[in-house]
Design a protein around this motif. Structure first.
Motif, PDB file in Angstrom:
ATOM      1  N   ARG A  44      33.022   3.052  -8.286  1.00 47.62           N
ATOM      2  CA  ARG A  44      34.152   3.938  -7.963  1.00 47.62           C
ATOM      3  C   ARG A  44      34.301   4.120  -6.452  1.00 47.62           C
ATOM      4  O   ARG A  44      35.374   4.407  -5.960  1.00 47.62           O
ATOM      5  CB  ARG A  44      33.949   5.291  -8.644  1.00 47.62           C
ATOM      6  CG  ARG A  44      34.374   5.294 -10.113  1.00 47.62           C
ATOM      7  CD  ARG A  44      34.137   6.632 -10.753  1.00 47.62           C
ATOM      8  NE  ARG A  44      34.785   6.713 -12.064  1.00 47.62           N
ATOM      9  CZ  ARG A  44      34.344   7.434 -13.072  1.00 47.62           C
ATOM     10  NH1 ARG A  44      33.218   8.133 -12.942  1.00 47.62           N
ATOM     11  NH2 ARG A  44      34.978   7.468 -14.212  1.00 47.62           N
ATOM     12  N   ARG A  45      33.201   3.996  -5.733  1.00 47.33           N
ATOM     13  CA  ARG A  45      33.247   4.146  -4.271  1.00 47.33           C
ATOM     14  C   ARG A  45      32.831   2.836  -3.598  1.00 47.33           C
ATOM     15  O   ARG A  45      32.122   2.837  -2.598  1.00 47.33           O
ATOM     16  CB  ARG A  45      32.332   5.288  -3.847  1.00 47.33           C
ATOM     17  CG  ARG A  45      32.827   6.647  -4.311  1.00 47.33           C
ATOM     18  CD  ARG A  45      31.835   7.753  -4.020  1.00 47.33           C
ATOM     19  NE  ARG A  45      31.462   7.813  -2.622  1.00 47.33           N
ATOM     20  CZ  ARG A  45      30.543   8.656  -2.125  1.00 47.33           C
ATOM     21  NH1 ARG A  45      29.928   9.498  -2.950  1.00 47.33           N
ATOM     22  NH2 ARG A  45      30.252   8.646  -0.843  1.00 47.33           N
ATOM     23  N   HIS A  46      33.272   1.715  -4.174  1.00 48.42           N
ATOM     24  CA  HIS A  46      32.845   0.407  -3.668  1.00 48.42           C
ATOM     25  C   HIS A  46      33.146   0.279  -2.176  1.00 48.42           C
ATOM     26  O   HIS A  46      34.201   0.691  -1.689  1.00 48.42           O
ATOM     27  CB  HIS A  46      33.505  -0.727  -4.473  1.00 48.42           C
ATOM     28  CG  HIS A  46      34.999  -0.705  -4.455  1.00 48.42           C
ATOM     29  ND1 HIS A  46      35.748  -1.377  -3.527  1.00 48.42           N
ATOM     30  CD2 HIS A  46      35.891  -0.074  -5.265  1.00 48.42           C
ATOM     31  CE1 HIS A  46      37.028  -1.178  -3.759  1.00 48.42           C
ATOM     32  NE2 HIS A  46      37.154  -0.386  -4.814  1.00 48.42           N
ATOM     33  N   GLY A  47      32.178  -0.293  -1.487  1.00 46.76           N
ATOM     34  CA  GLY A  47      32.290  -0.446  -0.031  1.00 46.76           C
ATOM     35  C   GLY A  47      31.737   0.735   0.733  1.00 46.76           C
ATOM     36  O   GLY A  47      31.461   0.625   1.925  1.00 46.76           O
ATOM     37  N   PHE A 101      27.949  -0.659  -3.128  1.00 46.91           N
ATOM     38  CA  PHE A 101      28.444  -1.773  -3.925  1.00 46.91           C
ATOM     39  C   PHE A 101      29.322  -2.607  -3.011  1.00 46.91           C
ATOM     40  O   PHE A 101      30.392  -2.160  -2.571  1.00 46.91           O
ATOM     41  CB  PHE A 101      29.236  -1.267  -5.130  1.00 46.91           C
ATOM     42  CG  PHE A 101      29.508  -2.323  -6.162  1.00 46.91           C
ATOM     43  CD1 PHE A 101      28.617  -2.527  -7.203  1.00 46.91           C
ATOM     44  CD2 PHE A 101      30.643  -3.121  -6.090  1.00 46.91           C
ATOM     45  CE1 PHE A 101      28.852  -3.511  -8.153  1.00 46.91           C
ATOM     46  CE2 PHE A 101      30.886  -4.109  -7.024  1.00 46.91           C
ATOM     47  CZ  PHE A 101      29.987  -4.301  -8.072  1.00 46.91           C
ATOM     48  N   VAL A 102      28.881  -3.839  -2.707  1.00 45.78           N
ATOM     49  CA  VAL A 102      29.521  -4.602  -1.627  1.00 45.78           C
ATOM     50  C   VAL A 102      30.429  -5.719  -2.112  1.00 45.78           C
ATOM     51  O   VAL A 102      31.142  -6.325  -1.310  1.00 45.78           O
ATOM     52  CB  VAL A 102      28.448  -5.186  -0.682  1.00 45.78           C
ATOM     53  CG1 VAL A 102      27.738  -4.079   0.083  1.00 45.78           C
ATOM     54  CG2 VAL A 102      27.436  -6.032  -1.447  1.00 45.78           C
ATOM     55  N   ALA A 103      30.416  -6.015  -3.421  1.00 46.51           N
ATOM     56  CA  ALA A 103      31.293  -7.095  -3.907  1.00 46.51           C
ATOM     57  C   ALA A 103      32.727  -6.596  -4.028  1.00 46.51           C
ATOM     58  O   ALA A 103      32.971  -5.405  -4.227  1.00 46.51           O
ATOM     59  CB  ALA A 103      30.793  -7.586  -5.272  1.00 46.51           C
ATOM     60  N   PRO A 104      33.731  -7.500  -3.913  1.00 43.03           N
ATOM     61  CA  PRO A 104      35.135  -7.087  -4.080  1.00 43.03           C
ATOM     62  C   PRO A 104      35.372  -6.527  -5.484  1.00 43.03           C
ATOM     63  O   PRO A 104      34.863  -7.057  -6.476  1.00 43.03           O
ATOM     64  CB  PRO A 104      35.916  -8.390  -3.857  1.00 43.03           C
ATOM     65  CG  PRO A 104      34.975  -9.285  -3.114  1.00 43.03           C
ATOM     66  CD  PRO A 104      33.603  -8.922  -3.570  1.00 43.03           C
TER      67      PRO A 104
END
Length: 702
Positions: A44-47, A101-104
């Motif tokens: 939910r908060r990727h990146g 979470f670093v993946a697109p």
């Protein structure tokens, strides 16, 4: 009109937020619910960096958990997700802070109907006789994943646990998921109806005929077959079951066995998995419906209650009471099944209060349930009747204790004339049979009884013996808390709470008996007088006040001066405000009584309390430094009385209070010197405690 839900797409995965499900190439992934909660919070908060505290608050709301729990689920996610197409990790660790979470990630708002639930298709070439479950298995995704791994590594896995905890349902679902691994099938054998001839029943269920009715002949037929046999309810034929399983496992290298029993089979090669109750929320008035629903016991209760067709729904208003119901019945699935239908005639609050009469209340209405599952009492009686006489006696006597209880306390209450080793053997036997639960969350292993089992065992304790055991229990804990109060003065608070904090449920039980119609006023007053510190350290001020007021109402002219002094002490003024005039009067009265008893140390403690209270009253007024003499004079007298006992918390507090008195008098130099002295006493206490912990000694010696 279609309902819409959010899904997150990354790599080959689709994370369905509303359905709490992870798909890989459209197929559901086996993943624990906690791990899924962690993944959802990160995606939910990727990146963004999500701190460890934020993750733990999201996944375990309102609970205090070890940080390594989070690390375990992060590790599980890394294994499930693997690497991205370019060989990179989906998760990045930010050392000491949290995870990212670093993946697109692509977020989609799609109609739920677009992603229909995937129903696993059982292989047609995998025969089985697994019973068809009419309701879904709730709150067991973690356990199912663990059991699948156990079956891959071990050919004999035994599920143990309390009656009604769901061993059978878990075994059936484990067998269903394992079907692809066993070409010759998965076979369920219920041993409950028999009292012998286990091998013959297994042969009959497998369709092998009476010629295979012995362990040896059955093994000869099964040799070379890739089967999973589920032996359900082994406890009442435990010896015969163990002998059969040992023969089969030794002779048939392709055969696996999944057993359920209140106790392990105790044979070579056995892997034991203890099935826990469904998790329940801690008590909190701020519990929301969303937070409560994340716990398996509440989820199951809500589903069963909603199925009644009476319009039940979990709301923020009833979440706390529903959680309380689930806690009171120990999160045991069978008890939830029995409790939920009561909502046809009771409100949630009535159901919660009625659980004190749980055996009359939790009466099943299922026409198809086996007799021992139709009432909670019958279920526990099934286990109780399998015990020998000494085990039954221990269970009845141990039921007088409440909450996690140390072995020494069990000995004192249940078998004061027996050797610790003998009592430990009985306790371990009852742990093996899932009637007592070990609690290793304290400084020593403690033991507790599920509340439903405890009610049953107390009901089996004869009235005369119950009174004797309760009296023995109350007297023992009065002495234990007197010891605890002495030890407190020279113990680090954290270590002291580790030793005595878990006894608070036993204290409540002892007080309830002592103040009851069959109790003892003398024991009641001793319990209250010796337990001030534990209430204060646990922050239970209102409960403390309740018992003190009940005790003081019982004081007469015949009450011994020491008891009166203890009741007046109020240990550090935590029940009343520190500047309450009546608290100062109580402290001065207690000091006078201790003076008459020749107890200088406790006289000093009470004068310190009175002096600190006077000092606070004076500081609130506009005055000259000379006006502080009354409070400071009391503190100086207190210090003189406390000092001969050496370094104690009371002395450190007194010196610190004197420092404040000097600060109020604008004597900054003396105030700083006194503060340094108080700090030095505290540091020496910490060093002494470390030495005492190594040899088991602790406490004030006078």
């Amino acid at each position: 009109m279609a309902q819409h839900a959010i899904s997150f797409v990354f790599g080959p995965f689709r994370l369905l937020a509303a359905r709490h499900e992870l798909l890989a190439q459209g197929v559901p992934v086996t993943i624990g619910q906690r791990a899924l909660d962690v993944l959802l919070a990160l995606v939910r908060r990727h990146g963004e960096l999500v701190t460890k505290d934020e993750l733990m608050s999201a996944v375990w709301p309102g609970l205090v958990v070890e940080e390594n729990n989070l690390a375990v689920h992060i590790s599980a996610l890394r294994k499930i997700l693997g690497k991205t197409e370019d060989g990179k990790s989906y998760l990045q660790t930010v050392a000491g802070r949290g995870y990212r979470f670093v993946a697109p990630v692509t977020q989609e708002d799609v109609a739920r109907a677009v992603v229909p639930p995937v129903v696993p298709v059982e292989p047609k070439d995998a025969p089985h006789n697994l019973p068809q479950l009419l309701t879904r298995l709730i709150g067991r995704s973690d356990e199912l994943g663990v059991l699948q791994e156990h079956l891959k590594r071990h050919r004999l896995v035994t599920l143990t646990g309390a009656g009604g905890v769901g061993k059978t349902r878990l075994a059936i679902e484990t067998g269903r998921q394992a079907l692809p691994a066993y070409p010759d099938g998965v076979w369920f054998v219920d041993l409950a109806p028999i009292r012998g001839l286990v091998a013959a029943l297994v042969a009959e269920v497998l369709g092998l005929g009476h010629a295979s009715g012995s362990a040896g002949s059955l093994a000869a037929v099964l040799k070379g077959q890739q089967r999973l046999i589920i032996l359900d309810n082994c406890e009442h034929v435990i010896a015969e079951s163990a002998a059969l399983v040992e023969t089969l496992i030794r002779t048939c290298p392709e055969l696996s066995i999944l057993a359920t029993s209140r106790e392990r089979l105790a044979i070579a090669g056995e892997n034991v998995f203890r099935v826990p109750s469904l998790p329940t929320p801690d008590a909190t008035d701020a519990l929301t419906a969303q937070a409560a629903q994340r716990f398996g016991a509440v989820e199951m209760f809500v589903e069963r209650a909603a199925a009644l067709g009476e319009g039940f729904a979990l709301t923020n208003q009833n979440a706390a009471i529903v959680a309380a119901i689930c806690r009171r019945i120990d999160g045991i699935p069978l008890a939830i099944e029995l409790a939920a239908p009561r909502l046809r005639v009771l409100s949630e609050r009535q159901l919660a209060s009625g659980l004190d009469e749980r055996f009359g209340l939790l009466t099943g209405r299922s026409r198809t349930a086996v007799p021992r599952h139709q009432t909670l009492q019958a279920l526990i009686a099934w286990s109780y009747e399998l015990l020998d006489r000494t085990e039954q006696q221990m269970l009845r006597r141990f039921a007088v204790c409440a909450g996690p209880t140390s072995l020494a306390s069990i000995v004192a209450v249940a078998e004061p004339d027996a050797a610790h080793a003998d009592v430990l053997d009985l306790v371990i036997s009852l742990v093996e049979k899932s009637l007592i639960l070990p609690d290793r969350s304290h400084d020593e292993t403690r033991y507790r009884m599920p509340e439903s089992t405890r009610y049953f065992a107390l009901d089996r304790l004869a009235a005369e013996e119950q009174h004797d055991r309760h009296r023995r229990h109350a007297r023992y804990f009065a002495e234990r808390f007197a010891q605890a109060t002495r030890a407190f003065e020279t113990s680090a608070s954290e270590l002291w709470l580790a030793r005595y904090g878990a006894d608070v449920d036993n204290l409540r039980t002892a007080l309830t008996f002592a103040f009851g119609p069959d109790g003892s006023r003398d024991i009641a007053l001793d319990l209250v007088g010796c337990s001030h510190v534990i209430w204060s350290e646990l922050g239970l001020m209102l409960e403390h006040r309740h018992w003190v007021e009940r005790a003081r109402a019982c004081v007469t002219a015949d009450t011994p001066p020491l008891t009166q002094a203890r009741l007046l002490s109020w240990q550090s003024g935590d029940v009343k405000d520190a500047d309450d005039p009546s608290d100062i009067d109580d402290a001065l009265s207690a000091a006078s009584l201790y003076r008459g008893l020749g107890d200088a140390f406790h006289e000093g403690k009470m004068l310190m309390r009175a002096g600190a209270g006077r000092l606070m009253q004076d500081s609130a007024q506009t005055s000259t430094p000379a006006d502080h003499d009354s409070g400071e004079a009391l503190l100086r007298t207190a210090r003189a009385l406390l000092a001969p006992s050496g370094d104690t918390k009371a002395l450190a507090q007194c010196v610190s209070a004197l420092a404040s008195a000097r600060l109020f008098a604008d004597d900054m130099g003396q105030a700083q010197a006194l503060h340094r002295e108080a700090l030095a006493i505290t540091q020496r206490l910490a060093e002494t405690e470390a030495v005492a912990a190594s040899d088991g000694s602790s406490g004030l010696r006078t």
